[in-house]
Enzyme design. Structure first.
Site, mmCIF file in Angstrom:
data_model
loop_
_atom_site.group_PDB
_atom_site.id
_atom_site.type_symbol
_atom_site.label_atom_id
_atom_site.label_comp_id
_atom_site.label_asym_id
_atom_site.label_seq_id
_atom_site.Cartn_x
_atom_site.Cartn_y
_atom_site.Cartn_z
ATOM 1 N N ARG A 304 20.996 -11.195 -1.577
ATOM 2 C CA ARG A 304 20.069 -12.333 -1.569
ATOM 3 C C ARG A 304 19.306 -12.427 -2.897
ATOM 4 O O ARG A 304 18.955 -13.516 -3.340
ATOM 5 C CB ARG A 304 19.106 -12.277 -0.384
ATOM 6 C CG ARG A 304 18.341 -13.571 -0.185
ATOM 7 C CD ARG A 304 17.525 -13.596 1.094
ATOM 8 N NE ARG A 304 18.261 -14.048 2.254
ATOM 9 C CZ ARG A 304 18.464 -15.335 2.568
ATOM 10 N NH1 ARG A 304 17.983 -16.291 1.806
ATOM 11 N NH2 ARG A 304 19.149 -15.660 3.640
ATOM 12 N N GLU A 705 10.173 -17.536 5.783
ATOM 13 C CA GLU A 705 10.107 -16.818 4.510
ATOM 14 C C GLU A 705 9.728 -17.669 3.303
ATOM 15 O O GLU A 705 9.049 -17.169 2.406
ATOM 16 C CB GLU A 705 11.450 -16.127 4.237
ATOM 17 C CG GLU A 705 11.736 -15.027 5.226
ATOM 18 C CD GLU A 705 13.158 -14.521 5.134
ATOM 19 O OE1 GLU A 705 14.078 -15.311 5.432
ATOM 20 O OE2 GLU A 705 13.356 -13.370 4.752
HETATM 21 N N1 LUZ Z 1 18.595 -10.345 7.081
HETATM 22 C C1 LUZ Z 1 19.926 -10.278 6.969
HETATM 23 C C2 LUZ Z 1 17.869 -11.211 6.382
HETATM 24 O O1 LUZ Z 1 20.542 -9.445 7.604
HETATM 25 N N2 LUZ Z 1 20.553 -11.140 6.163
HETATM 26 C C3 LUZ Z 1 19.907 -12.063 5.432
HETATM 27 O O2 LUZ Z 1 20.530 -12.835 4.711
HETATM 28 C C4 LUZ Z 1 18.505 -12.100 5.524
HETATM 29 N N3 LUZ Z 1 17.803 -12.958 4.806
HETATM 30 C C5 LUZ Z 1 16.489 -12.960 4.904
HETATM 31 C C6 LUZ Z 1 15.865 -12.068 5.748
HETATM 32 N N4 LUZ Z 1 16.540 -11.215 6.478
HETATM 33 MO MO1 MOS Z 2 13.714 -10.536 7.681
HETATM 34 S S1 MOS Z 2 13.221 -9.952 5.827
HETATM 35 O O1 MOS Z 2 13.854 -9.444 8.825
HETATM 36 O O2 MOS Z 2 13.807 -12.138 7.893
#
Ligand code: LUZ
Ligand code: MOS
Length: 755
Positions: A304, A705
């Site tokens: 990410r 987020e």
């Molecule tokens: N969790 C995950 C996340 O497993 N994959 C993601 O792309 C993600 N993105 C944001 C927050 N949690």
């Molecule tokens: Mo998340 S960083 O558990 O969306």
């Protein structure tokens, strides 16, 4: 509508893990964590501890009936250390006793001999020594190498972001119960019930269908319970498996801070090239992610980071490389933004440095480079952009030119106080970057009294997702909200859930609710059509009245449901949703990983006390792209909370590990988190409503987020205020901007040294 939990929260009646009434015979577990960050276990002496009062049994890796493994992406994380320890606090043994106090007393009597091995805490050192969690990845578009010669301005530098403690109000914990025939019920404070179920099955060597994981709600997760709740749940399940007794473990705050991973710190290099019109034509960056001692979610976090390396800008030539580096710290993990904010900080630092070098304001560069609809991100997806609309709306609504004039006047009139402003435009991709995770299910029951019960894979952790699920069902059935109840998240009712994460929970589960409700409604409409001799397409429900051909049939929701039961039509449905059109090919690092992006622009104004190094955030003024918000109070709460959480990370929150890998900031006395005084004195949120089609539930875009990233503006506004006092201040791009760092910027002789 109001958050459906507000009444019980306010009265202290909501049930968190620690509020679950204790069952007679419950035993209490406490983990013994390694006192050393790296080494070989030579001897583990449990003799004295086992004789302590109240101790029932002490478990070690030898008691694991299945595989001693809880690694999600990479199998590199034992439940209990067997041969080696890899970080301080790594669980080595589990004491189970009749009370928490007795378990804690016994922990102190465990003796361990460890032959020390070298300790690495720095990601660059780890990379130099070849300690990588997964092979590095590179995203490319255009050709940076051949572009540098065309640049009018080239700036290089380094940017560093520290970690961040999740500080969910409810610490990690679990409570497990023996069921018939070896099955186990697990109440877990987890964002990922299926992750707990899957890994408990592996550790215990039993099928997943024997493990019921149930989650009513969490007192906060923020990513810290996406993967890292599994450890505690499985430790309890292991004890229940052997002892056939209920077992509970709720970590105390210092245990939680010491034993769990945090946001991944990053140390990054950048090189940015602009043409004479301030267009960014080349950007090259290398990220060193501090993963800690095991993969956990770090490879996905890293991915990410790469997806957000250019934030909300179009850059035609990019090369971004990312290393996930193994160190002897607790495995770092998901945290709101999931690597995105770490990546976005780097390009913002590069733009800030370029602006100072060229002698323009950073916002002149930012505005010139906003991504437009049709522009391509380095990973191949074309933008459907609201970036310019957000920016221009912010200019129109908040008049930043006037703010800047006011700031310059203030700075000319004041010697010891200086103000600064910064823009922070954001762009965040919505979807799990691992495409298969983008699916969800919902189970909807309509009872014969017309009330409705709904289960989904969504975990309520304060973000209001249950309220949003309820709104979806209320809208489709057009019934009053009091008729609907959202049940706990339970793996016996909803299978194969994705964690509540990636800002995607309301979209994915909401669409599954929509599908299930529509199916039931379709059957009800057929019944109405037959009864009143109309066509099903002419039937609808409005405020609990059945309507057809433009008028009321004088036939109510409750009558309809009772008739539905008598006519033996299905009043329950299981809906499955998987967003179409998502794909990604990691071999070429191109695809279409996101359902959509969320955009926004924040303008931050700060005042620095140049005598003390302290500061205040005067105002943060935001234009945020909501699509069409279905719940304004909840979405506003997410924006304000995300903003303040990021301001904390950018300014106060300083995680300190010493060279032995020991956490020095291990309590709230040494780890400063934002309080009411850190909150901006003014937060303005302008809801940019876009009527365009999007893939969000009820066109109400994900809001979990994205707003976190607005807090980055505070860091750069502080730098601008410091520069107003001391134009030649030389400061590295390192976070957090603590008052100590501000003072060093204001008065330090040379380049500011690292804290
Ligand atoms: N969790 C995950 C996340 O497993 N994959 C993601 O792309 C993600 N993105 C944001 C927050 N949690
Ligand atoms: Mo998340 S960083 O558990 O969306």
């Amino acid at each position: 509508m109001k958050n459906i939990d507000s009444y019980s929260h306010l009265r202290g009646e909501s049930i968190y893990l620690d509020d679950v009434p204790l069952v007679a015979g419950t035993l209490f577990a406490v983990a013994f964590g390694s006192p050393h960050a790296h080494g070989k276990i030579l001897n583990l002496d449990l003799g004295e501890a086992e004789k302590m009062p109240g101790v029932v049994r002490i478990f070690t890796s030898k008691d694991v009936p299945g595989e001693n493994q809880i690694g999600g992406i990479v199998p590199d994380e034992p439940l209990l250390a067997n041969h080696n320890v890899h970080f301080q606090g790594m669980p080595v043994a589990l004491v189970v006793a009749e009370s928490v106090e007795e378990a804690r007393n016994a922990i102190k009597k465990i003796k361990i001999d460890i032959d020390p091995l070298p300790i690495i805490t720095d990601p660059r050192e780890a990379r130099a020594k070849g300690e990588l969690i997964v092979p590095p990845r590179t995203f490319r578009i255009g050709d940076v190498d051949s572009t540098w010669s065309q640049c009018a301005h080239i700036v290089e530098g380094m940017a560093e972001t520290n970690g961040q403690e999740h500080l969910y109000i409810e610490t990690q914990g679990a409570y497990t119960f023996p069921l018939e025939n070896g099955s186990i019920r697990i109440i877990s404070s987890t964002q990922g019930p299926t992750a707990v179920q899957r890994h408990a099955a592996i550790v215990l060597g039993i099928p997943m269908h024997m493990l019921e994981v149930d989650v009513t709600r969490l007192g906060g997760g923020f990513g810290g319970k996406e993967d890292q709740a599994s450890m505690w749940a499985i430790l309890c399940a292991l004890a229940t498996y052997h002892l056939k007794k209920p077992v509970k473990y709720a970590l105390d705050r210092m245990e939680d801070m010491r034993m769990t991973g945090k946001r991944n710190p990053y140390s990054s290099d950048f090189k940015i090239g602009l043409d004479k019109d301030l267009k960014i034509i080349a950007f090259e960056t290398t990220y060193h992610q501090n993963a800690g001692a095991a993969a956990d979610l770090s490879p996905a976090v890293l991915e990410r980071t790469l997806f957000h390396s250019t934030n909300t800008y179009f850059v035609p030539n990019v090369k971004a490389t990312a290393y996930s580096c193994r160190t002897n710290l607790p495995p770092n993990t998901a945290f709101r933004g999931f690597g995105g904010p770490q990546g976005m900080f780097v390009i913002e630092a590069a733009i800030d440095k370029a602006a100072k070098h060229i002698g323009v304001q950073a916002w002149e560069i930012q505005k010139k480079n906003l991504i437009q609809t049709g522009d391509e991100f380095p990973f191949g997806q074309k933008a459907d952009s609201e970036a310019t609309e957000c920016w221009e709306t912010a200019e129109h609504v908040y008049q930043p030119d006037q703010i800047q004039i006011r700031i310059e006047k203030f700075n000319a009139e004041n010697i010891l106080f200086k103000k600064g402003m910064a823009f922070m435009p954001i762009c965040f991709g919505i979807s799990f970057t691992k495409t298969p995770m983008n699916q969800a299910r919902a189970l909807v029951h309509v009872y014969t009294d017309g009330s409705i019960g709904i289960s989904t894979g969504a975990v309520e952790m304060g973000q209001g997702v249950n309220t949003k699920m309820l709104q979806v069902a209320a809208k489709i059935f057009s019934v009053e909200t009091h008729r609907i109840k959202i049940y706990s998240t339970n793996t016996f009712r909803i299978a194969n859930t994705s964690p509540s994460a990636a800002s995607a929970t309301a979209d994915l589960n909401g669409k599954a609710v929509e599908i299930a409700c529509e199916a039931i409604l379709g059957r009800l409409k057929d019944l109405v059509a037959e009864k009143f001799s109309v066509s099903p397409s002419e039937v609808w429900i409005e405020n609990e009245q059945v309507m057809a051909k433009g008028k009321s049939l004088d036939y109510k929701w409750i009558q309809l449901i009772q008739d539905g039961y008598l006519k033996r039509i299905g009043l329950s449905e299981h809906g499955h949703y998987a967003p179409p059109g998502l794909h990604y090919d990691a071999k070429i690092e191109k695809g279409h990983p996101f359902a959509y992006h969320v955009f926004g622009t924040a303008i931050t104004e700060v005042t620095v006390d140049c005598l003390r190094g302290t500061y205040e955030v005067d105002a943060v003024k935001i234009v945020h792209d909501f699509g069409t918000s279905t719940n304004v109070p909840i979405d506003r709460g997410q924006i304000e909370g995300g903003l303040v959480q990021r301001i904390g990370w950018m300014t106060l929150e300083e995680i300190v590990y010493d060279e032995n890998g020991r956490l020095r900031s291990n309590a709230l006395s040494t780890y400063k988190v934002p309080d009411i005084y850190s909150v901006p004195k003014e937060i303005d949120i302008h809801f940019l409503e876009t009527k365009k089609e999007n893939m969000a539930i009820l066109k109400s875009k994900a809001v979990g987020e994205p707003p976190l990233m607005y807090g980055i503006g505070t860091y750069f506004a502080l730098r601008n205020a410091i520069a107003a006092y001391r134009p030649d201040a030389e400061m590295t791009y390192a976070t957090p901007m603590t008052p100590e760092r501000v003072l060093m910027g204001l008065y330090g002789k040379k380049k500011m040294v690292e804290a």
